[in-house]
Write an enzyme that holds these catalytic residues in place. Structure first.
Site, PDB file in Angstrom:
ATOM      1  N   GLU A 119      -8.048 -11.823   3.729  1.00 14.58           N
ATOM      2  CA  GLU A 119      -7.084 -11.057   3.698  1.00 14.58           C
ATOM      3  C   GLU A 119      -7.053 -10.062   4.533  1.00 14.58           C
ATOM      4  OE1 GLU A 119      -7.401 -10.109  -0.776  1.00 14.58           O
ATOM      5  OE2 GLU A 119      -6.011 -11.741  -1.192  1.00 14.58           O
ATOM      6  N   GLU A 266      -6.719 -19.295  -3.292  1.00 10.19           N
ATOM      7  CA  GLU A 266      -7.379 -18.279  -3.818  1.00 10.19           C
ATOM      8  C   GLU A 266      -5.951 -18.276  -5.466  1.00 10.19           C
ATOM      9  OE1 GLU A 266      -8.987 -14.602  -3.903  1.00 10.19           O
ATOM     10  OE2 GLU A 266     -10.493 -15.622  -2.389  1.00 10.19           O
TER      11      GLU A 266
END
Length: 500
Positions: A119, A266
């Site tokens: 991220e 995820e």
């Protein structure tokens, strides 16, 4: 009408641009922010016991990679964010990283991908300018080692970079990241890699201010009139997960990339939260992850890309008690650090994955918030047609106290569950029971299954009425008058006669 036809034609052309990418799979992330961190050998033993064949590591820990050697388990290793700047600015640094963390371990360890950072655009924006360079340098080192076909390179992105995500057909990437996203997607397409995406319906639900129904976030069945419909494509969405994936597909298509598959690195749901997180519960975590696993493994893809599978890594294997922030941050795991399951997933028909309770200590209990009439009816069934020995619940016997329907039903439900060898479906009772790893024994009331005593096992497939049952006897016929209540009254009368 013509406008709709044009939109449908456009959608069709986009949908056929991606080919089917094999059977989908489920993997798990392995975090390490744990007080009593299991050894790599212990972790690999747990993975084997749970038939987990795909894992993602948040680094390239040597001892973990050695423990995974010769297991066949497919591994994603990661370049941590704190190493990203060095690798993104130096081809030599990237080559050294690959030599030390990849080449030194293959082929014994089945490394299939490298996740460069995590991220980065949202958590480490100062490194964004070198992100694509880092991917290119890592890939060049793999090409030099003739490993580029075996090992793909990508970077996990947060879905927060996708704006206006519903309806999905109107979604687009935050344009401030165009200088990164366009070359990133070009790299993924040219190397045959995938877009790594972290997808969290839990956060979308929490931040929606009740706009998103809980059932929609948890993959629970919705009536057709409750499904979300994209007015541009007329596609129906039955869950948040698919809608987010399709939003990413559409966002890529607006940048002219239509053949890059998505890998969800995820996704999950926390089993415990603070006062501001009332829906972070074991039941909801169980429901989400069980439904997610089934959804992924059915290979149906998404409404926009039904022929493209979306493999997914659950966040995460262990609860990480050292993580800071909200209570939920440390409660995303499927297992505690000692290997005991946080909850037992409902995976009937999903194969052997996550099917084993490594401690062999699970129990069936009545849900305290369930309708008491339904609990009573289920108790009557267990002590009647279910053929459970309910004599320990009689007055003066070890399990007569506490004298309430939930406590008595918990004993009876668990006795049936243990008698049926914990068979799938034997702890449901029309939705008023659930599996737990907490031993409900108390005082002199020892529940079947405690201390390795699992009760007498019987052969056969007759299970207690479950949520899907259509053949079992109705509870209501045992509730009127109460079969168990009559059983207790009869016993009391007989004992009174003997006293007289």
């Amino acid at each position: 009408m013509a406008t709709i036809a044009v939109k449908l034609l456009l959608f069709y052309l986009l949908s056929i641009s991606l080919s089917f990418h094999g059977d989908a799979y489920i993997g798990v992330n392995i975090g390490t922010d744990i007080t009593n961190l299991p050894s790599p050998t212990e972790t690999v033993s747990l993975l084997k016991a749970q038939s987990i064949q795909h894992v993602r590591l948040y680094d390239a820990d040597r001892s973990m990679l050695l423990a995974l050697a010769k297991t066949g388990i497919q591994v994603i290793v990661s370049v941590p964010n704190d190493e990203l700047l060095g690798i993104g600015q130096s081809n030599a640094t990237a080559a050294n990283w690959v030599a030390r963390n990849i080449i030194a371990h293959v082929p014994s360890t089945n490394i299939t991908a490298i996740a460069v950072g995590s991220e980065v655009l949202t958590s480490l924006p100062n490194a964004a300018p070198v992100l694509v360079s880092a991917l290119q340098f890592i890939h060049s080192a793999l090409v030099a080692a003739n490993l580029d076909d075996q090992i793909k390179v990508s970077t996990p992105l947060s879905t927060s970079i996708i704006l206006d995500s519903f309806p999905p057909s109107q979604a687009f990437f935050n344009r401030s990241w165009d200088p990164v996203m366009s070359p990133l997607l070009k790299f993924l397409q040219s190397t045959g890699s995938y877009l790594m995406l972290n997808v969290y319906p839990y956060y979308d639900y929490m931040q929606s201010n009740d706009v998103i129904p809980l059932d929609y976030a948890l993959f629970r069945p919705l009536p057709p009139n409750k499904e979300a419909v994209d007015s541009n494509t007329l596609l129906h969405y039955t869950n948040v997960f698919d809608a987010i994936i399709d939003a990413a597909y559409f966002a890529m298509s607006y940048l002219k990339y239509t053949n890059i598959p998505i890998l969800v690195t995820e996704s999950g749901w926390p089993s415990k939260g603070g006062s501001s997180e009332p829906d972070a519960t074991p039941d909801n975590a169980n429901t989400f992850n069980s439904n997610l696993i089934r959804h992924v493994l059915n290979n149906t893809g998404t409404p926009k890309q039904p022929r493209v599978t979306v493999s997914t890594y659950i966040y995460e294997l262990y609860n990480e008690d050292l993580r800071t922030g909200p209570v939920s941050e440390s409660n995303w795991g499927l297992f505690y650090a000692n290997g005991a399951p946080v909850y037992t997933l409902h995976l009937t028909g999903a194969g052997t994955m996550f099917a084993n309770d490594t401690t062999n200590q699970t129990f069936c209990v009545a849900k305290s918030n369930a309708d008491t009439k339904m609990i009573q009816a289920a108790l009557d069934w267990a002590c009647g047609p279910g053929k459970v020995d309910c004599s320990p619940l009689l007055h003066g016997q070890p399990c007569s106290e506490p004298d309430n329907v939930v406590a008595h039903a918990t004993y009876a439900f668990n006795a049936y569950y243990q008698k049926m060898s914990k068979s799938p479906g034997s702890c449901d009772f029309k939705g008023v029971a659930s599996v737990t790893t907490t031993n409900p024994s108390h005082g002199s009331c020892i529940f079947p299954g405690s201390g390795g005593r699992n009760g007498s096992s019987i052969n056969g497939t007759a299970l207690a009425p479950s949520i899907n049952s259509t053949t079992s006897a109705s509870f209501s016929q045992y509730y009127n008058g109460g079969f168990f209540t009559s059983y207790v009254i009869l016993a009391l009368l007989l004992s009174a006669l003997f006293v007289l």
